[in-house]
Design a protein around this motif. Structure first.
Motif, PDB file in Angstrom:
ATOM      1  N   PRO A  99       0.801  -1.234   0.000  1.00  0.00           N
ATOM      2  CA  PRO A  99       0.000   0.000   0.000  1.00  0.00           C
ATOM      3  C   PRO A  99       0.833   1.284   0.000  1.00  0.00           C
ATOM      4  CG  PRO A  99      -0.965  -1.593   1.498  1.00  0.00           C
ATOM      5  CD  PRO A  99       0.348  -2.172   1.029  1.00  0.00           C
ATOM      6  N   GLN A 100       2.013   1.280   0.619  1.00  0.00           N
ATOM      7  CA  GLN A 100       2.822   2.492   0.713  1.00  0.00           C
ATOM      8  C   GLN A 100       3.317   2.999  -0.646  1.00  0.00           C
ATOM      9  OE1 GLN A 100       2.988  -0.256   2.523  1.00  0.00           O
ATOM     10  NE2 GLN A 100       3.565   0.155   4.642  1.00  0.00           N
ATOM     11  N   VAL A 101       3.417   2.130  -1.640  1.00  0.00           N
ATOM     12  CA  VAL A 101       3.911   2.547  -2.959  1.00  0.00           C
ATOM     13  C   VAL A 101       2.879   2.379  -4.068  1.00  0.00           C
ATOM     14  CG1 VAL A 101       6.314   2.033  -2.363  1.00  0.00           C
ATOM     15  CG2 VAL A 101       4.952   0.325  -3.583  1.00  0.00           C
ATOM     16  N   ALA A 102       1.815   1.637  -3.766  1.00  0.00           N
ATOM     17  CA  ALA A 102       0.886   1.230  -4.825  1.00  0.00           C
ATOM     18  C   ALA A 102       0.252   2.399  -5.569  1.00  0.00           C
ATOM     19  CB  ALA A 102      -0.200   0.315  -4.255  1.00  0.00           C
ATOM     20  N   GLN A 103      -0.221   3.428  -4.874  1.00  0.00           N
ATOM     21  CA  GLN A 103      -0.909   4.514  -5.581  1.00  0.00           C
ATOM     22  C   GLN A 103       0.023   5.208  -6.567  1.00  0.00           C
ATOM     23  OE1 GLN A 103      -4.270   4.982  -5.549  1.00  0.00           O
ATOM     24  NE2 GLN A 103      -3.679   6.139  -7.355  1.00  0.00           N
ATOM     25  N   HIS A 104       1.235   5.496  -6.136  1.00  0.00           N
ATOM     26  CA  HIS A 104       2.209   6.140  -7.029  1.00  0.00           C
ATOM     27  C   HIS A 104       2.542   5.231  -8.211  1.00  0.00           C
ATOM     28  CE1 HIS A 104       5.709   8.307  -8.470  1.00  0.00           C
ATOM     29  NE2 HIS A 104       6.414   7.202  -8.329  1.00  0.00           N
ATOM     30  N   GLU A 105       2.799   3.954  -7.929  1.00  0.00           N
ATOM     31  CA  GLU A 105       3.151   3.035  -9.001  1.00  0.00           C
ATOM     32  C   GLU A 105       1.988   2.781  -9.946  1.00  0.00           C
ATOM     33  OE1 GLU A 105       6.869   0.581  -7.060  1.00  0.00           O
ATOM     34  OE2 GLU A 105       4.972  -0.476  -7.297  1.00  0.00           O
ATOM     35  N   LEU A 106       0.765   2.720  -9.418  1.00  0.00           N
ATOM     36  CA  LEU A 106      -0.397   2.503 -10.291  1.00  0.00           C
ATOM     37  C   LEU A 106      -0.622   3.689 -11.226  1.00  0.00           C
ATOM     38  CD1 LEU A 106      -2.832   0.703  -7.868  1.00  0.00           C
ATOM     39  CD2 LEU A 106      -1.989  -0.176 -10.059  1.00  0.00           C
ATOM     40  N   THR A 107      -0.390   4.892 -10.741  1.00  0.00           N
ATOM     41  CA  THR A 107      -0.504   6.069 -11.610  1.00  0.00           C
ATOM     42  C   THR A 107       0.512   5.977 -12.743  1.00  0.00           C
ATOM     43  OG1 THR A 107      -1.316   7.437  -9.794  1.00  0.00           O
ATOM     44  CG2 THR A 107      -0.360   8.592 -11.688  1.00  0.00           C
ATOM     45  N   ALA A 108       1.736   5.602 -12.408  1.00  0.00           N
ATOM     46  CA  ALA A 108       2.781   5.434 -13.429  1.00  0.00           C
ATOM     47  C   ALA A 108       2.448   4.269 -14.361  1.00  0.00           C
ATOM     48  CB  ALA A 108       4.131   5.213 -12.754  1.00  0.00           C
ATOM     49  N   ALA A 109       1.912   3.185 -13.811  1.00  0.00           N
ATOM     50  CA  ALA A 109       1.546   2.018 -14.631  1.00  0.00           C
ATOM     51  C   ALA A 109       0.449   2.372 -15.626  1.00  0.00           C
ATOM     52  CB  ALA A 109       1.096   0.866 -13.735  1.00  0.00           C
ATOM     53  N   GLU A 110      -0.530   3.158 -15.202  1.00  0.00           N
ATOM     54  CA  GLU A 110      -1.612   3.546 -16.113  1.00  0.00           C
ATOM     55  C   GLU A 110      -1.096   4.443 -17.231  1.00  0.00           C
ATOM     56  OE1 GLU A 110      -4.731   4.926 -13.481  1.00  0.00           O
ATOM     57  OE2 GLU A 110      -5.661   2.949 -13.586  1.00  0.00           O
ATOM     58  N   THR A 111      -0.089   5.247 -16.952  1.00  0.00           N
ATOM     59  CA  THR A 111       0.534   6.056 -18.004  1.00  0.00           C
ATOM     60  C   THR A 111       1.196   5.144 -19.030  1.00  0.00           C
ATOM     61  OG1 THR A 111       0.884   7.915 -16.496  1.00  0.00           O
ATOM     62  CG2 THR A 111       2.260   7.843 -18.481  1.00  0.00           C
TER      63      THR A 111
END
Length: 122
Positions: A99-111
């Motif tokens: 959870p500590q990194v998921a939101q940032h990584e998911l935003t990058a993954a969607e890009t």
């Protein structure tokens, strides 16, 4: 798909693994249907046909591909599973991270997913 240099990319035989940190991973694989286009019904079968609960599939579009994404939490990890298609090509993408990194990584993954394009043979 366009992957920024900040991601570590490993081309395994079964999938492409992308890592932004050591606490999450995005993995992608693809297949080609032998005849005809992949239908929306087939995508729903992939998304719903599992024993574990992946959450409710939600329609999405990324680049040249349309499909579904399932979002859920399990075992202390945030998960996303995308089932995307264009014509006879299906792309299966999985992300999991803490959870500590998921939101940032998911935003990058969607890009990255937004850059998905079909390569046409010349």
């Amino acid at each position: 798909m366009d992957v920024p240099e900040i991601w570590t990319v490993t081309d395994d035989p079964e999938c492409l693994t992308l890592e932004l940190t050591e606490h999450g991973a995005l993995q992608a694989s693809s297949a080609t249907k032998s005849s005809g286009a992949v239908s929306a019904e087939e995508l729903y079968e992939f998304a719903d046909g599992q024993e574990e609960d992946w959450g409710t599939p939600v329609p999405v579009t990324y680049g040249d591909f349309q499909g579904l994404v399932c979002a859920y939490e399990q075992g202390g990890f945030i998960w996303r599973r995308w089932f995307l298609s264009n014509g006879s090509t299906i792309v299966f993408v999985t992300y999991n991270g803490i959870p500590q990194v998921a939101q940032h990584e998911l935003t990058a993954a969607e890009t990255i997913l937004s850059s998905l394009r079909v390569e046409r043979e010349a």
